[in-house]
Design an enzyme around this catalytic site. Structure first.
Site, PDB file in Angstrom:
ATOM      1  N   SER A  11       6.290  16.279  22.689  1.00  0.00           N
ATOM      2  CA  SER A  11       5.954  15.187  22.614  1.00  0.00           C
ATOM      3  C   SER A  11       4.368  14.663  22.653  1.00  0.00           C
ATOM      4  O   SER A  11       4.361  15.512  23.996  1.00  0.00           O
ATOM      5  CB  SER A  11       6.700  13.815  22.135  1.00  0.00           C
ATOM      6  N   TYR A  57      12.373   7.440  27.386  1.00  0.00           N
ATOM      7  CA  TYR A  57      11.557   9.346  26.789  1.00  0.00           C
ATOM      8  C   TYR A  57      10.488   9.455  27.014  1.00  0.00           C
ATOM      9  O   TYR A  57      10.664  10.901  26.629  1.00  0.00           O
ATOM     10  CB  TYR A  57      11.309   7.739  25.130  1.00  0.00           C
TER      11      TYR A  57
HETATM   12  N1  LIG Z   1       8.191  11.370  14.753  1.00  0.00           N
HETATM   13  C1  LIG Z   1       7.538  11.258  16.150  1.00  0.00           C
HETATM   14  O1  LIG Z   1       6.237   9.937  15.650  1.00  0.00           O
HETATM   15  C2  LIG Z   1       7.838  12.039  16.865  1.00  0.00           C
HETATM   16  C3  LIG Z   1       6.769  12.251  17.261  1.00  0.00           C
HETATM   17  C4  LIG Z   1       6.755  12.818  18.580  1.00  0.00           C
HETATM   18  C5  LIG Z   1       7.883  13.660  19.001  1.00  0.00           C
HETATM   19  N2  LIG Z   1       8.946  13.157  17.793  1.00  0.00           N
HETATM   20  C6  LIG Z   1      10.553  14.241  18.130  1.00  0.00           C
HETATM   21  O2  LIG Z   1      10.884  14.687  17.291  1.00  0.00           O
HETATM   22  C7  LIG Z   1      12.242  15.176  17.047  1.00  0.00           C
HETATM   23  C8  LIG Z   1      12.998  14.886  15.846  1.00  0.00           C
HETATM   24  O3  LIG Z   1      12.227  13.096  15.322  1.00  0.00           O
HETATM   25  P1  LIG Z   1      12.083  12.443  13.974  1.00  0.00           P
HETATM   26  O4  LIG Z   1      11.171  11.976  14.370  1.00  0.00           O
HETATM   27  O5  LIG Z   1      12.591  14.241  13.111  1.00  0.00           O
HETATM   28  O6  LIG Z   1      12.833  11.758  13.715  1.00  0.00           O
HETATM   29  P2  LIG Z   1      13.970  11.513  13.072  1.00  0.00           P
HETATM   30  O7  LIG Z   1      13.923  11.303  11.643  1.00  0.00           O
HETATM   31  O8  LIG Z   1      15.086  10.323  13.238  1.00  0.00           O
HETATM   32  O9  LIG Z   1      15.481  12.472  13.042  1.00  0.00           O
HETATM   33  C9  LIG Z   1      16.017  12.642  14.470  1.00  0.00           C
HETATM   34  C10 LIG Z   1      16.953  13.319  14.490  1.00  0.00           C
HETATM   35  O10 LIG Z   1      17.769  13.496  15.341  1.00  0.00           O
HETATM   36  C11 LIG Z   1      19.853  13.598  15.560  1.00  0.00           C
HETATM   37  N3  LIG Z   1      20.137  12.899  16.290  1.00  0.00           N
HETATM   38  C12 LIG Z   1      19.618  12.004  16.838  1.00  0.00           C
HETATM   39  N4  LIG Z   1      20.627  11.450  17.455  1.00  0.00           N
HETATM   40  C13 LIG Z   1      21.579  12.345  17.681  1.00  0.00           C
HETATM   41  C14 LIG Z   1      22.597  13.591  18.576  1.00  0.00           C
HETATM   42  N5  LIG Z   1      23.064  12.341  19.308  1.00  0.00           N
HETATM   43  N6  LIG Z   1      23.279  14.114  18.290  1.00  0.00           N
HETATM   44  C15 LIG Z   1      23.060  14.870  17.532  1.00  0.00           C
HETATM   45  N7  LIG Z   1      22.120  14.601  16.601  1.00  0.00           N
HETATM   46  C16 LIG Z   1      21.619  13.352  17.224  1.00  0.00           C
HETATM   47  C17 LIG Z   1      19.398  12.752  13.909  1.00  0.00           C
HETATM   48  O11 LIG Z   1      20.498  13.097  13.202  1.00  0.00           O
HETATM   49  P3  LIG Z   1      22.045  12.525  13.085  1.00  0.00           P
HETATM   50  O12 LIG Z   1      20.935  11.082  13.911  1.00  0.00           O
HETATM   51  O13 LIG Z   1      22.313  13.040  12.320  1.00  0.00           O
HETATM   52  O14 LIG Z   1      22.485  12.445  14.466  1.00  0.00           O
HETATM   53  C18 LIG Z   1      18.333  13.371  12.999  1.00  0.00           C
HETATM   54  O15 LIG Z   1      18.867  14.785  13.288  1.00  0.00           O
HETATM   55  C19 LIG Z   1      12.502  14.209  17.874  1.00  0.00           C
HETATM   56  O16 LIG Z   1      12.980  14.759  19.328  1.00  0.00           O
HETATM   57  C20 LIG Z   1      11.801  13.570  18.507  1.00  0.00           C
HETATM   58  O17 LIG Z   1      11.730  13.278  20.353  1.00  0.00           O
HETATM   59  C21 LIG Z   1       8.919  12.685  17.103  1.00  0.00           C
END
Ligand SMILES: NC(=O)c1ccc[n+]([C@@H]2O[C@H](COP(=O)([O-])OP(=O)(O)OC[C@H]3O[C@@H](n4cnc5c(N)ncnc54)[C@H](OP(=O)(O)O)[C@@H]3O)[C@@H](O)[C@H]2O)c1
Length: 254
Positions: A136, A149
């Protein structure tokens, strides 16, 4: 023609789902994992490649091993591992539930470490393999009110860069993709007001940027020009200033 298998964690939503769609269009067969199995099934049914679904909670200590054993039992030797699953928690550290913070460390850090450790040896043996880790822009400095985080994401970046250097001589590529704000379910789950920033990406853009950088042999990539400039400029400022500005940006209302 199949490019082989890719494992995508957190494939039920957001960036992970976009990785699955982009990789399927390229011809990868996919192992899709997350907790929400119904969503994984729906996604798998929409993809024109072979898929396998593993419903797993990566907050559980044994989950990475079970996922690894699943692939072994099917004779799947992944060419690509995408460590994407993760979540954030917004608010004052002292008021946040400790179990939830520790779960975040397990999902964002321990599971990434375990999966990389499990899948790496076969890649080294084959002298080929790719690992992409979703870090991130929060990896580059402390972020008050997302303190744990940001620390987990700093871990992801530093871990990726270290492993990348260790394994490049074996033909294995490792890269951390560092998205800024991206349109997914992340902010709703973190209970975080969406910050006003110049650059907002789609999940598909993040997936494409990450894969491109990985294949170019980069060890990390920051998504978007303004995020890259922001990260470069803040390196010139005293760290304490950067954290103090961040504290004012993210201080919860009220
Ligand atoms: N969106 C942003 O602005 C942003 C910015 C920087 C970095 N990121 C990073 O991008 C990555 C993906 O996030 P996203 O933005 O796509 O958010 P998201 O739409 O909330 O997706 C998160 C994914 O992680 C899975 N997950 C969460 N907890 C879990 C657990 N205990 N076991 C297994 N799977 C789990 C969720 O699946 P289930 O709930 O079905 O388990 C979901 O598929 C993360 O690592 C996040 O830190 C996001």
């Amino acid at each position: 023609m199949s490019h082989g298998w890719a494992v995508v964690t957190g494939a039920s939503s957001g960036i992970g789902k976009a990785f699955a769609q982009v990789l399927a269009a390229e011809g990868f067969d996919l192992v899709l994992t997350a907790r929400r199995e119904d969503r994984l099934r729906e996604l798998a049914a929409s993809l024109p490649v072979k898929t396998a679904i593993v419903a797993a909670d990566l907050g559980e200590a044994g989950a990475p091993q079970r996922l690894f054993e699943f692939t072994q039992s099917r004779g799947i030797a992944p060419a690509l591992l995408i460590n994407n699953a993760g979540f954030g928690v917004f608010g004052e550290f002292r008021n946040q539930n400790l179990d939830r913070q520790l779960e975040m460390v397990r999902v964002n850090c321990s599971a990434v470490t375990a999966l990389t450790h499990l899948f790496l040896p076969a890649m080294i043996e084959r002298r080929q393999g790719d690992i992409l880790i979703v870090a991130s822009t929060a990896s580059f400095q402390a972020v008050p009110y997302q303190t744990v985080y940001a620390a987990t994401k700093a871990f992801d970046l530093i871990f990726s860069e270290g492993i990348a250097e260790e394994v490049k001589r074996f033909g294995v590529r490792v890269c951390a993709v560092c998205p800024g704000q991206t349109r997914t379910e992340f902010h709703a789950i973190a209970n975080e007001p969406i910050p006003e920033v110049m650059s907002v990406h789609t999940a598909e853009q993040v997936a494409r940027i990450g894969l491109r950088a990985l294949r170019k042999g980069k060890h990390h990539v920051i998504c978007g020009f303004s995020n890259r400039m922001g990260m470069e400029l803040q390196r010139l400022a005293p760290r304490r200033w950067v954290t103090a500005i961040s504290e004012r940006m993210f201080r919860p209302a009220g």
